[in-house]
Scaffold this motif. Structure first.
Motif, PDB file in Angstrom:
ATOM      1  N   LYS A  37     -39.250  10.179 -33.110  1.00 45.16           N
ATOM      2  CA  LYS A  37     -40.336  10.065 -34.072  1.00 45.16           C
ATOM      3  C   LYS A  37     -40.438  11.327 -34.923  1.00 45.16           C
ATOM      4  O   LYS A  37     -40.609  11.278 -36.141  1.00 45.16           O
ATOM      5  CB  LYS A  37     -41.666   9.826 -33.345  1.00 45.16           C
ATOM      6  CG  LYS A  37     -41.821   8.430 -32.779  1.00 45.16           C
ATOM      7  CD  LYS A  37     -43.223   8.254 -32.216  1.00 45.16           C
ATOM      8  CE  LYS A  37     -43.448   6.825 -31.763  1.00 45.16           C
ATOM      9  NZ  LYS A  37     -44.824   6.638 -31.228  1.00 45.16           N
ATOM     10  N   ASN A  38     -40.370  12.464 -34.258  1.00 47.02           N
ATOM     11  CA  ASN A  38     -40.423  13.766 -34.916  1.00 47.02           C
ATOM     12  C   ASN A  38     -39.271  14.608 -34.392  1.00 47.02           C
ATOM     13  O   ASN A  38     -38.685  14.314 -33.348  1.00 47.02           O
ATOM     14  CB  ASN A  38     -41.755  14.469 -34.630  1.00 47.02           C
ATOM     15  CG  ASN A  38     -42.949  13.635 -35.061  1.00 47.02           C
ATOM     16  OD1 ASN A  38     -43.128  13.337 -36.237  1.00 47.02           O
ATOM     17  ND2 ASN A  38     -43.774  13.239 -34.094  1.00 47.02           N
ATOM     18  N   ALA A  39     -38.948  15.658 -35.126  1.00 45.35           N
ATOM     19  CA  ALA A  39     -37.914  16.573 -34.650  1.00 45.35           C
ATOM     20  C   ALA A  39     -38.401  17.246 -33.368  1.00 45.35           C
ATOM     21  O   ALA A  39     -39.537  17.707 -33.290  1.00 45.35           O
ATOM     22  CB  ALA A  39     -37.612  17.619 -35.722  1.00 45.35           C
ATOM     23  N   ILE A  40     -37.546  17.261 -32.357  1.00 48.25           N
ATOM     24  CA  ILE A  40     -37.910  17.915 -31.105  1.00 48.25           C
ATOM     25  C   ILE A  40     -37.376  19.342 -31.130  1.00 48.25           C
ATOM     26  O   ILE A  40     -36.256  19.595 -31.569  1.00 48.25           O
ATOM     27  CB  ILE A  40     -37.361  17.137 -29.892  1.00 48.25           C
ATOM     28  CG1 ILE A  40     -35.841  16.993 -29.965  1.00 48.25           C
ATOM     29  CG2 ILE A  40     -38.003  15.775 -29.800  1.00 48.25           C
ATOM     30  CD1 ILE A  40     -35.239  16.311 -28.743  1.00 48.25           C
ATOM     31  N   SER A  41     -38.189  20.298 -30.664  1.00 47.31           N
ATOM     32  CA  SER A  41     -37.825  21.717 -30.702  1.00 47.31           C
ATOM     33  C   SER A  41     -37.190  22.113 -29.377  1.00 47.31           C
ATOM     34  O   SER A  41     -37.812  21.984 -28.317  1.00 47.31           O
ATOM     35  CB  SER A  41     -39.061  22.576 -30.981  1.00 47.31           C
ATOM     36  OG  SER A  41     -39.570  22.306 -32.271  1.00 47.31           O
ATOM     37  N   LEU A  42     -35.945  22.589 -29.450  1.00 49.90           N
ATOM     38  CA  LEU A  42     -35.214  23.029 -28.272  1.00 49.90           C
ATOM     39  C   LEU A  42     -35.124  24.550 -28.267  1.00 49.90           C
ATOM     40  O   LEU A  42     -34.946  25.172 -29.318  1.00 49.90           O
ATOM     41  CB  LEU A  42     -33.805  22.423 -28.266  1.00 49.90           C
ATOM     42  CG  LEU A  42     -33.723  20.899 -28.373  1.00 49.90           C
ATOM     43  CD1 LEU A  42     -32.274  20.459 -28.459  1.00 49.90           C
ATOM     44  CD2 LEU A  42     -34.396  20.242 -27.172  1.00 49.90           C
ATOM     45  N   GLN A  43     -35.237  25.141 -27.099  1.00 51.28           N
ATOM     46  CA  GLN A  43     -35.156  26.582 -26.992  1.00 51.28           C
ATOM     47  C   GLN A  43     -33.773  27.064 -27.422  1.00 51.28           C
ATOM     48  O   GLN A  43     -32.756  26.517 -27.000  1.00 51.28           O
ATOM     49  CB  GLN A  43     -35.445  27.032 -25.565  1.00 51.28           C
ATOM     50  CG  GLN A  43     -36.872  26.767 -25.117  1.00 51.28           C
ATOM     51  CD  GLN A  43     -37.137  27.266 -23.711  1.00 51.28           C
ATOM     52  OE1 GLN A  43     -36.228  27.756 -23.036  1.00 51.28           O
ATOM     53  NE2 GLN A  43     -38.373  27.154 -23.260  1.00 51.28           N
ATOM     54  N   ALA A  44     -33.774  28.092 -28.281  1.00 50.66           N
ATOM     55  CA  ALA A  44     -32.517  28.645 -28.783  1.00 50.66           C
ATOM     56  C   ALA A  44     -32.654  30.158 -28.906  1.00 50.66           C
ATOM     57  O   ALA A  44     -33.720  30.650 -29.299  1.00 50.66           O
ATOM     58  CB  ALA A  44     -32.159  28.041 -30.145  1.00 50.66           C
TER      59      ALA A  44
ATOM     60  N   LYS B 162     -36.054  16.727 -21.853  1.00 54.74           N
ATOM     61  CA  LYS B 162     -35.783  16.976 -20.435  1.00 54.74           C
ATOM     62  C   LYS B 162     -34.286  17.074 -20.161  1.00 54.74           C
ATOM     63  O   LYS B 162     -33.824  18.030 -19.514  1.00 54.74           O
ATOM     64  CB  LYS B 162     -36.397  15.853 -19.590  1.00 54.74           C
ATOM     65  CG  LYS B 162     -35.977  15.891 -18.125  1.00 54.74           C
ATOM     66  CD  LYS B 162     -36.497  14.684 -17.372  1.00 54.74           C
ATOM     67  CE  LYS B 162     -35.931  14.662 -15.938  1.00 54.74           C
ATOM     68  NZ  LYS B 162     -36.438  13.473 -15.176  1.00 54.74           N
ATOM     69  N   TRP B 163     -33.524  16.104 -20.656  1.00 53.69           N
ATOM     70  CA  TRP B 163     -32.107  16.047 -20.298  1.00 53.69           C
ATOM     71  C   TRP B 163     -31.242  16.965 -21.156  1.00 53.69           C
ATOM     72  O   TRP B 163     -30.149  17.364 -20.726  1.00 53.69           O
ATOM     73  CB  TRP B 163     -31.611  14.603 -20.376  1.00 53.69           C
ATOM     74  CG  TRP B 163     -32.082  13.829 -19.192  1.00 53.69           C
ATOM     75  CD1 TRP B 163     -33.187  13.041 -19.105  1.00 53.69           C
ATOM     76  CD2 TRP B 163     -31.486  13.821 -17.893  1.00 53.69           C
ATOM     77  NE1 TRP B 163     -33.318  12.532 -17.843  1.00 53.69           N
ATOM     78  CE2 TRP B 163     -32.295  12.990 -17.075  1.00 53.69           C
ATOM     79  CE3 TRP B 163     -30.364  14.427 -17.349  1.00 53.69           C
ATOM     80  CZ2 TRP B 163     -31.991  12.758 -15.736  1.00 53.69           C
ATOM     81  CZ3 TRP B 163     -30.062  14.197 -16.019  1.00 53.69           C
ATOM     82  CH2 TRP B 163     -30.864  13.369 -15.231  1.00 53.69           C
ATOM     83  N   ILE B 164     -31.690  17.310 -22.348  1.00 51.71           N
ATOM     84  CA  ILE B 164     -30.942  18.289 -23.145  1.00 51.71           C
ATOM     85  C   ILE B 164     -31.118  19.682 -22.561  1.00 51.71           C
ATOM     86  O   ILE B 164     -30.172  20.484 -22.511  1.00 51.71           O
ATOM     87  CB  ILE B 164     -31.399  18.251 -24.618  1.00 51.71           C
ATOM     88  CG1 ILE B 164     -30.922  16.952 -25.274  1.00 51.71           C
ATOM     89  CG2 ILE B 164     -30.851  19.445 -25.389  1.00 51.71           C
ATOM     90  CD1 ILE B 164     -31.425  16.767 -26.698  1.00 51.71           C
TER      91      ILE B 164
ATOM     92  N   LYS C 161     -27.666  23.041 -21.504  1.00 48.20           N
ATOM     93  CA  LYS C 161     -26.718  22.406 -22.423  1.00 48.20           C
ATOM     94  C   LYS C 161     -26.598  23.220 -23.715  1.00 48.20           C
ATOM     95  O   LYS C 161     -27.547  23.849 -24.169  1.00 48.20           O
ATOM     96  CB  LYS C 161     -27.180  20.985 -22.759  1.00 48.20           C
ATOM     97  CG  LYS C 161     -27.200  20.045 -21.563  1.00 48.20           C
ATOM     98  CD  LYS C 161     -25.803  19.690 -21.138  1.00 48.20           C
ATOM     99  CE  LYS C 161     -25.793  18.590 -20.083  1.00 48.20           C
ATOM    100  NZ  LYS C 161     -26.469  18.954 -18.859  1.00 48.20           N
ATOM    101  N   ASP C 162     -25.405  23.232 -24.302  1.00 46.47           N
ATOM    102  CA  ASP C 162     -25.173  23.896 -25.580  1.00 46.47           C
ATOM    103  C   ASP C 162     -25.856  23.088 -26.676  1.00 46.47           C
ATOM    104  O   ASP C 162     -25.387  22.010 -27.055  1.00 46.47           O
ATOM    105  CB  ASP C 162     -23.669  23.995 -25.843  1.00 46.47           C
ATOM    106  CG  ASP C 162     -23.360  24.681 -27.172  1.00 46.47           C
ATOM    107  OD1 ASP C 162     -24.306  25.184 -27.819  1.00 46.47           O
ATOM    108  OD2 ASP C 162     -22.181  24.717 -27.564  1.00 46.47           O
ATOM    109  N   ILE C 163     -26.957  23.609 -27.196  1.00 42.00           N
ATOM    110  CA  ILE C 163     -27.736  22.825 -28.167  1.00 42.00           C
ATOM    111  C   ILE C 163     -27.015  22.696 -29.504  1.00 42.00           C
ATOM    112  O   ILE C 163     -27.396  21.876 -30.333  1.00 42.00           O
ATOM    113  CB  ILE C 163     -29.131  23.433 -28.379  1.00 42.00           C
ATOM    114  CG1 ILE C 163     -29.029  24.829 -29.023  1.00 42.00           C
ATOM    115  CG2 ILE C 163     -29.907  23.488 -27.077  1.00 42.00           C
ATOM    116  CD1 ILE C 163     -30.369  25.379 -29.448  1.00 42.00           C
ATOM    117  N   PHE C 164     -25.985  23.514 -29.731  1.00 45.40           N
ATOM    118  CA  PHE C 164     -25.244  23.418 -30.986  1.00 45.40           C
ATOM    119  C   PHE C 164     -24.063  22.451 -30.881  1.00 45.40           C
ATOM    120  O   PHE C 164     -23.335  22.253 -31.840  1.00 45.40           O
ATOM    121  CB  PHE C 164     -24.748  24.799 -31.420  1.00 45.40           C
ATOM    122  CG  PHE C 164     -25.855  25.755 -31.756  1.00 45.40           C
ATOM    123  CD1 PHE C 164     -26.511  25.680 -32.975  1.00 45.40           C
ATOM    124  CD2 PHE C 164     -26.262  26.714 -30.843  1.00 45.40           C
ATOM    125  CE1 PHE C 164     -27.544  26.540 -33.276  1.00 45.40           C
ATOM    126  CE2 PHE C 164     -27.283  27.584 -31.144  1.00 45.40           C
ATOM    127  CZ  PHE C 164     -27.936  27.503 -32.359  1.00 45.40           C
TER     128      PHE C 164
END
Length: 320
Positions: free
Chosen positions: A106-113, A168-170, A175-178
């Motif tokens: 629905k919206n962009a999810i923010s992943l820790q980077a 949760k699963w990313i 996991k390498d977010i890139f």
């Protein structure tokens, strides 16, 4: 009796089955004597009484309810149809196919980077598959209060939780977010398991979940393109060879292509000229060496044959 017989019978069927409807409830005041049950391909028929399952029928065909259906109902198997009265029951038709539905964040999810205090905003989309798995749970949670249930209803429920499951699963196991696409199968499998556990409570089984694409902000995409270009430029010689070959095979596409072809031709000409000059220089050096090393065949002083010697054996004249 023949004149009024049609008024005392009916046909129980889901005639206008739609691909976007998961179940449809047939209900009337009562099922009359002489009524027929018709089950079409891709359908199951569930007889219910007071909200409980009396019998599930999966075979396709047309069946006489009094003789072929009632004897198999749990509490109604001894029911006798009267002349003016019938059996009060509901029939729930289930669409047994497997449904494929699109999903998207629905919206962009923010992943820790690293280096990004607000996180990396990521969007994703794909497909998931489901089918009816538990008839009793479906009746208890949904069919008891609804006359039909649609694919859009399941899609809405899945979309309400898919963003959280993605995060949760990313985030699991760093996991390498890139490069999330490389781990898409593992992430999808985890989401499918969690999603199935939640939807089974409603009688719906999630049979598959796929991530088709992960999209990053435009700035990140530009950085990825530059990084790929720099990696290719690491081997400059190879890059030039590839560029020259590409330009030569496409000389007439446009002005830029013609210019590239001309430049490539000039470079190849210069390379060939350089190689020819080196070969000629090498041949000249060999000739000079050969000329420098060869002596006279006869002594210029006394005429004695010397055969390239440095001194004449007859008169001692220095020859070289």
């Amino acid at each position: 009796m023949g004149l009024f017989g049609g008024q005392l019978s009916n046909v129980v069927e889901w005639q206008e089955q739609r691909d976007d409807v998961i179940f449809w409830k047939w209900h009337n005041d009562e099922i009359k004597r002489g009524s027929k049950l018709i089950i079409r391909p891709g359908q199951d028929a569930i007889f219910m009484f007071n909200g409980k399952i009396e019998g599930v029928f999966t075979d396709e065909g047309s069946f006489d309810i009094e003789s072929e259906i009632v004897p198999f109902l749990s509490t109604l198997k001894g029911f006798k149809f009267g002349f003016n009265s019938g059996m009060r029951a509901e029939v729930l038709f289930i669409n047994t196919r497997e449904f494929t539905v699109k999903w998207g964040t629905k919206n962009a999810i923010s992943l820790q980077a690293p280096g990004l205090p607000g996180g990396m905003p990521v969007r994703a989309f794909g497909n998931f598959q489901f089918k009816v798995a538990d008839y009793q749970a479906l009746i208890d949670k949904i069919a008891g209060i609804k006359d039909d249930y649609r694919v859009a209803d399941v899609q809405t429920r899945v979309l309400s939780v898919v963003d959280q499951l993605l995060m949760k699963w990313i985030s699991r196991e760093g996991k390498d977010i890139f490069n999330l696409q490389a781990n898409a199968a593992e992430i999808s499998g985890g989401i499918c398991t969690d999603l199935d556990m939640q939807m089974q409570l409603l009688g719906i089984g999630i049979t598959g979940f796929q991530i088709q694409s992960v999209s990053y902000p435009e700035e990140v995409q530009e950085m990825q393109k530059k990084a790929a270009a720099q990696s290719m430029m690491g081997d400059l010689g190879r890059y030039q060879q590839m560029a020259m070959a590409d330009a030569l095979t496409k000389p007439g596409g446009n002005a830029a292509g013609q210019t590239a072809a001309s430049m490539a031709g000039m470079q190849m000409g210069m390379m060939m000229g350089h190689q020819m000059a080196e070969q000629m220089a090498g041949q000249t050096k060999q000739g000079q060496s050969a000329a420098a090393g060869a002596g006279p065949k006869f002594c210029p002083n006394c005429g004695t044959p010397v055969n390239g010697a440095k001194f004449c054996s007859n008169c001692g004249q220095k020859l070289i």
